[in-house]
Design an enzyme around this catalytic site. Structure first.
Site, short mmCIF file in Angstrom:
data_model
loop_
_atom_site.label_atom_id
_atom_site.label_comp_id
_atom_site.label_asym_id
_atom_site.label_seq_id
_atom_site.Cartn_x
_atom_site.Cartn_y
_atom_site.Cartn_z
CG HIS A 85 -2.28 -0.62 0.79
ND1 HIS A 85 -2.75 -1.78 1.33
CD2 HIS A 85 -3.18 -0.22 -0.12
CE1 HIS A 85 -3.90 -2.06 0.77
NE2 HIS A 85 -4.19 -1.13 -0.12
CD GLU B 5 -5.25 -10.58 -23.34
OE1 GLU B 5 -4.46 -9.77 -22.84
OE2 GLU B 5 -6.25 -11.00 -22.74
CG ASP C 104 -1.48 -11.35 -21.13
OD1 ASP C 104 -0.64 -12.01 -20.48
OD2 ASP C 104 -2.43 -10.77 -20.59
CB CYS D 91 -5.70 -1.53 -24.11
SG CYS D 91 -5.96 -3.31 -24.15
#
Ligand code: PEP
Ligand code: MG
Length: 538
Positions: free
Chosen positions: A188, A429, A453, A500
């Site tokens: 975090h 992909e 990918d 993307c």
């Protein structure tokens, strides 16, 4: 001068005085000095209450500085303190004769180990949260206040590790960069530093004997280097780099509102990738023309059960309404591979990236997809939605998905529930999808190439394995040829094609992508204005 390697978790360069942060402990009360179990239980319960009060103050502070995303964590910490199993573990130790401090520490350690042993990177990172909670309870028991340095001037903070609460309590206006020895990309603290836009490095040996408070250091989050006591030549080099970054930042805001087109008028849409509705503010700031990838799986992570239709509907609707009629591409959930979630009950696999992932789960357990499609279709009444399926390798998969979509739409119609008419497209992909993109293009409304990918599967290089970096040529001709093939087949069949994956933001390829006829590039919001500048320079 000392130069130390690290791993960047937030880009940017900072130069300034070093502040080594080593937290104080407080006095340990051992079992030898423990009071009666009843008295220790009372101390423990009071400390848990105090810890929760502190966390609610931190929540408010985080809301002001880091927004809801950053604040959410402190709400989770309060819930973790109340967790029944955690409470029982602490109480059992007290009843066995340990002091309240020892019991909190032991339970924190025990739960941290459970998280640490999980495969899922998100849950692994929660191990640090468990330790953070236990040490907060111990500090409350010892009467030690939250231990963060009061910053009197801008500094670069170096620490063994920084808990999320320490990070949020620091006066961020005076933090130039974070440098830690421990921590992970998913921690975090790393997430908070990215949200705040403060350069951050992890994996740096902060115990190097040459590091002393006050010396000048440079944290280079672009190259993953930490330099202490730079020599004149390095100082000069970095003065140039920092000046260039500042100039670039200023010049990028001039790109807001300008069309994304080349000097000879070729247009490419510049969209943003997001993971949750909380990213909308950033998307608007960078003047994105739409959202090209909403990774909906983030709605499924960090929970202990499936998000229901209503929860999903609200998230999708918020994004669509927030984008005011601009196109939003939401892909169906990409669970599996590196994003495993316990409640899916997925089997352990030898090769998870080649396993039960994304639409393979959806087609095996269609009820999961149906809930998501119902939520998506309902949300589509509130904006311009495109639905995107991923991990496609065969035409029959697309046909099956479209049939499920048709059934869900029919169901909504028969229930009299409003919906829009969203486009349905696929990610390219897998090499198989690129190679049969002529057939696939006839079955869908658009393609979006997932280069992350596509590269992994084309080059047979595990994208999770850092040691294989040198075998992963991001500009490999095989990948570029597959992309070009998909773009050509898309256009020959009258559909649009975007990118993307990360490669979409690679400016050394922008010209080539425009030559291929790519219609849309969807990149992280932080990269968007820079890319517009690049497009306008071609
Ligand atoms: C991709 O594979 O390029 C992609 C955009 O999806 P993800 O990185 O989420 O797998
Ligand atoms: Mg992908």
């Amino acid at each position: 001068m000392v130069s130390l390697k690290g791993k960047s978790v937030c880009k940017g360069i900072a130069k300034g005085p070093l502040l080594l942060f080593v937290p104080k402990g407080g006095e340990q009360k051992s079992s030898a000095g423990a009071l009666s179990p009843a008295e220790e239980l009372e101390r423990l319960s009071a400390a848990c209450e105090k810890a929760k009060t502190q966390l609610s103050v931190l929540y408010d502070k985080a809301m002001e500085t880091a927004g809801e995303d950053g604040a959410f964590l402190f709400e989770v910490h309060q819930m973790m303190i109340d967790d029944e199993d955690f409470q029982d573990a602490m109480k059992e130790s007290v009843e066995e004769g340990l002091s309240a401090e020892e019991s909190a520490e032991a339970a924190g350690q025990q739960f941290a180990e459970v998280f640490e042993a999980m495969d899922d990177e998100y849950f692994k990172a929660r191990s640090a949260d468990m330790k953070d909670i236990a040490s907060r309870i111990v500090r409350c028991l010892r009467g030690v206040e939250d231990d963060v340095p009061a910053l009197t001037r801008p500094v670069i903070i170096a620490a063994e590790d920084l808990t999320p609460s320490q990070t949020i309590m620091l006066d961020k206006d005076k933090v130039l960069a974070f440098v830690t020895k421990k921590g992970s990309e998913n921690s975090h603290t790393a997430i908070l530093s990215r949200m705040l836009g403060i350069p951050a490095l992890i994996g740096v040996d902060i115990y190097d004997e040459n590091l002393e408070d006050g010396i000048t250091v440079i944290a280079d989050g672009n190259e993953g280097v930490f330099i202490a006591d730079p020599d004149d030549e390095t100082e000069e080099l970095y003065a140039g780099k920092i000046e260039a970054l500042e100039k670039e930042k200023a010049s990028l805001s001039e790109m807001i509102g300008l069309p994304s087109e080349t000097r000879d008028g070729r247009k490419v849409k510049l969209f943003a990738n997001i993971g949750s509705p909380d990213d909308l503010e950033l998307v608007k700031k960078c003047d994105a023309e739409g959202i090209g990838l909403f990774r909906s799986e983030f709605l499924y992570l960090g929970r202990d059960d499936f998000p229901d239709e209503e929860t999903q509907f609200r998230a999708y609707k918020e994004v669509l309404e927030g984008m005011n009629g601009k196109n939003v591409v939401i892909r169906t959930m990409d669970i599996g591979a590196d994003k495993k979630v316990a409640y899916f009950g997925l089997p352990d696999e030898e090769n998870p990236a080649l396993g039960m992932r994304a639409i393979r789960i959806c087609l095996t357990r269609p009820e999961i997809l149906k809930t998501q499609l119902r939520a998506l279709l309902r949300a589509s009444a509130f904006g311009d939605l495109s639905i995107m399926y991923l991990m496609i390798a065969s035409l029959s998969e697309v046909e099956e998905l479209k049939e499920i979509f048709r059934q869900v739409k029919e169901e909504l119609d028969s229930e009299g529930i409003a919906h829009g008419e969203p486009e349905q497209g696929i990610m390219i992909e897998t090499p198989a999808a690129a190679l049969i993109s002529d057939e696939l293009a006839k079955a869908v409304d658009f393609f979006s190439i997932g280069t992350n990918d596509l590269t992994q599967y084309t080059l047979a290089v595990d994208r999770q394995n850092e040691e294989l970096d040198r075998f992963c040529d991001k500009h490999h001709r095989a990948v570029l040829k597959l992309m070009e093939m998909a773009a050509k087949n898309a256009h020959e069949n009258g559909i649009w094609v975007g990118i993307c994956g990360e490669l979409g933001a690679d400016e050394s390829l922008t010209e080539e992508f425009i030559r291929m006829g790519i219609d849309e590039l969807s990149v992280s919001p932080a990269a968007l204005l820079k890319l517009r500048k690049k497009v306008r320079s071609i």
